[in-house]
Design a protein around this motif. Sequence first.
Motif, PDB file in Angstrom:
ATOM      1  N   LYS A  70       0.737  -1.256  -0.247  1.00  0.00           N
ATOM      2  CA  LYS A  70       0.066   0.297   0.094  1.00  0.00           C
ATOM      3  C   LYS A  70       0.841   1.469   0.068  1.00  0.00           C
ATOM      4  N   ALA A  71       2.026   1.313   0.561  1.00  0.00           N
ATOM      5  CA  ALA A  71       3.059   2.172   0.345  1.00  0.00           C
ATOM      6  C   ALA A  71       3.571   2.473  -0.851  1.00  0.00           C
ATOM      7  N   ASN A  72       3.885   1.403  -1.935  1.00  0.00           N
ATOM      8  CA  ASN A  72       4.102   1.437  -3.189  1.00  0.00           C
ATOM      9  C   ASN A  72       3.347   2.146  -4.253  1.00  0.00           C
ATOM     10  N   GLU A  73       3.947   3.020  -4.826  1.00  0.00           N
ATOM     11  CA  GLU A  73       2.933   3.860  -5.711  1.00  0.00           C
ATOM     12  C   GLU A  73       2.284   2.839  -6.774  1.00  0.00           C
ATOM     13  N   ASN A  74       3.183   1.751  -7.467  1.00  0.00           N
ATOM     14  CA  ASN A  74       2.503   0.967  -8.405  1.00  0.00           C
ATOM     15  C   ASN A  74       1.561  -0.207  -8.077  1.00  0.00           C
ATOM     16  N   THR A  75       1.782  -0.586  -6.417  1.00  0.00           N
ATOM     17  CA  THR A  75       0.885  -1.381  -6.237  1.00  0.00           C
ATOM     18  C   THR A  75      -0.110  -1.282  -5.023  1.00  0.00           C
ATOM     19  N   ARG A  76      -0.277   0.144  -4.871  1.00  0.00           N
ATOM     20  CA  ARG A  76      -1.151   0.314  -3.611  1.00  0.00           C
ATOM     21  C   ARG A  76      -2.714   0.113  -4.281  1.00  0.00           C
ATOM     22  N   SER A  77      -3.168   0.298  -5.327  1.00  0.00           N
ATOM     23  CA  SER A  77      -4.510  -0.142  -5.585  1.00  0.00           C
ATOM     24  C   SER A  77      -4.761  -1.493  -5.923  1.00  0.00           C
ATOM     25  N   ILE A  78      -3.823  -2.273  -5.914  1.00  0.00           N
ATOM     26  CA  ILE A  78      -4.170  -3.785  -6.056  1.00  0.00           C
ATOM     27  C   ILE A  78      -5.007  -4.260  -4.632  1.00  0.00           C
ATOM     28  N   PRO A  79      -6.266  -4.691  -4.946  1.00  0.00           N
ATOM     29  CA  PRO A  79      -6.892  -5.331  -3.830  1.00  0.00           C
ATOM     30  C   PRO A  79      -6.112  -6.473  -3.312  1.00  0.00           C
ATOM     31  N   VAL A  80      -6.058  -6.728  -1.968  1.00  0.00           N
ATOM     32  CA  VAL A  80      -5.351  -7.506  -0.968  1.00  0.00           C
ATOM     33  C   VAL A  80      -6.419  -8.310  -0.427  1.00  0.00           C
ATOM     34  N   VAL A  81      -6.358  -9.506  -0.461  1.00  0.00           N
ATOM     35  CA  VAL A  81      -7.111 -10.591   0.479  1.00  0.00           C
ATOM     36  C   VAL A  81      -6.453 -10.967   1.425  1.00  0.00           C
ATOM     37  N   MET A  82      -6.740 -10.810   2.801  1.00  0.00           N
ATOM     38  CA  MET A  82      -5.764 -11.313   3.799  1.00  0.00           C
ATOM     39  C   MET A  82      -6.407 -12.640   4.195  1.00  0.00           C
ATOM     40  N   MET A  83      -5.435 -13.521   4.294  1.00  0.00           N
ATOM     41  CA  MET A  83      -5.784 -14.850   4.625  1.00  0.00           C
ATOM     42  C   MET A  83      -5.102 -15.605   5.934  1.00  0.00           C
ATOM     43  N   THR A  84      -5.862 -16.218   6.675  1.00  0.00           N
ATOM     44  CA  THR A  84      -5.349 -17.083   7.849  1.00  0.00           C
ATOM     45  C   THR A  84      -6.176 -17.942   8.293  1.00  0.00           C
ATOM     46  N   GLY A  85      -5.465 -18.884   8.859  1.00  0.00           N
ATOM     47  CA  GLY A  85      -6.334 -20.240   9.647  1.00  0.00           C
ATOM     48  C   GLY A  85      -5.936 -19.860  11.227  1.00  0.00           C
ATOM     49  N   ILE A  86      -5.243 -19.035  11.469  1.00  0.00           N
ATOM     50  CA  ILE A  86      -4.604 -18.958  12.890  1.00  0.00           C
ATOM     51  C   ILE A  86      -5.335 -17.894  13.602  1.00  0.00           C
ATOM     52  N   GLU A  87      -5.061 -16.474  12.838  1.00  0.00           N
ATOM     53  CA  GLU A  87      -5.680 -15.199  13.438  1.00  0.00           C
ATOM     54  C   GLU A  87      -7.030 -15.197  13.412  1.00  0.00           C
ATOM     55  N   LYS A  88      -7.800 -15.650  14.218  1.00  0.00           N
ATOM     56  CA  LYS A  88      -9.364 -15.617  13.647  1.00  0.00           C
ATOM     57  C   LYS A  88      -9.900 -14.463  15.014  1.00  0.00           C
ATOM     58  N   ASP A  89      -9.406 -13.673  15.686  1.00  0.00           N
ATOM     59  CA  ASP A  89      -9.918 -12.725  16.768  1.00  0.00           C
ATOM     60  C   ASP A  89     -10.463 -11.470  15.949  1.00  0.00           C
ATOM     61  N   ILE A  90     -11.096 -10.738  16.535  1.00  0.00           N
ATOM     62  CA  ILE A  90     -11.653  -9.401  15.988  1.00  0.00           C
ATOM     63  C   ILE A  90     -10.514  -8.304  15.803  1.00  0.00           C
ATOM     64  N   LYS A  91      -9.459  -8.316  16.731  1.00  0.00           N
ATOM     65  CA  LYS A  91      -8.467  -7.406  16.448  1.00  0.00           C
ATOM     66  C   LYS A  91      -7.685  -7.786  15.361  1.00  0.00           C
ATOM     67  N   SER A  92      -7.361  -8.889  15.086  1.00  0.00           N
ATOM     68  CA  SER A  92      -6.682  -9.331  13.909  1.00  0.00           C
ATOM     69  C   SER A  92      -7.607  -9.007  12.413  1.00  0.00           C
TER      70      SER A  92
END
Length: 96
Positions: A70-92
């Motif tokens: 998101k800090a890089n001008e060329n990649t900041r507009s690419i949608p990112v889907v965050m995945m995890t099988g471990i971090e399931k809490d609301i804060k994460s």
Amino acid sequence: MKKILLIDDDRSQLTIIKSIIDKNFHNFVVYTSLNGLEGFELAKRELPDTIFLDIVMPKTDGYAVCKMLKANENTRSIPVVMMTGIEKDIKSRAKG
């Protein structure tokens, strides 16, 4: 052709997700990376349409990679889907 980048330190997860995409979406090229820094470099080079990013990885976690994207001008507009099988809490979820 659309491009998808999968970044996950678990090779079996990459294989499963890639095979699902390949089987169901025929006009996609799928790139894979086993670590965050390599994935970031691949994203800058290939400029994928979407990135699926694991959160829990050694050295550079998914949060840090997402910040770099998101800090890089060329990649900041690419949608990112965050995945995890471990971090399931609301804060994460909120952090993602």
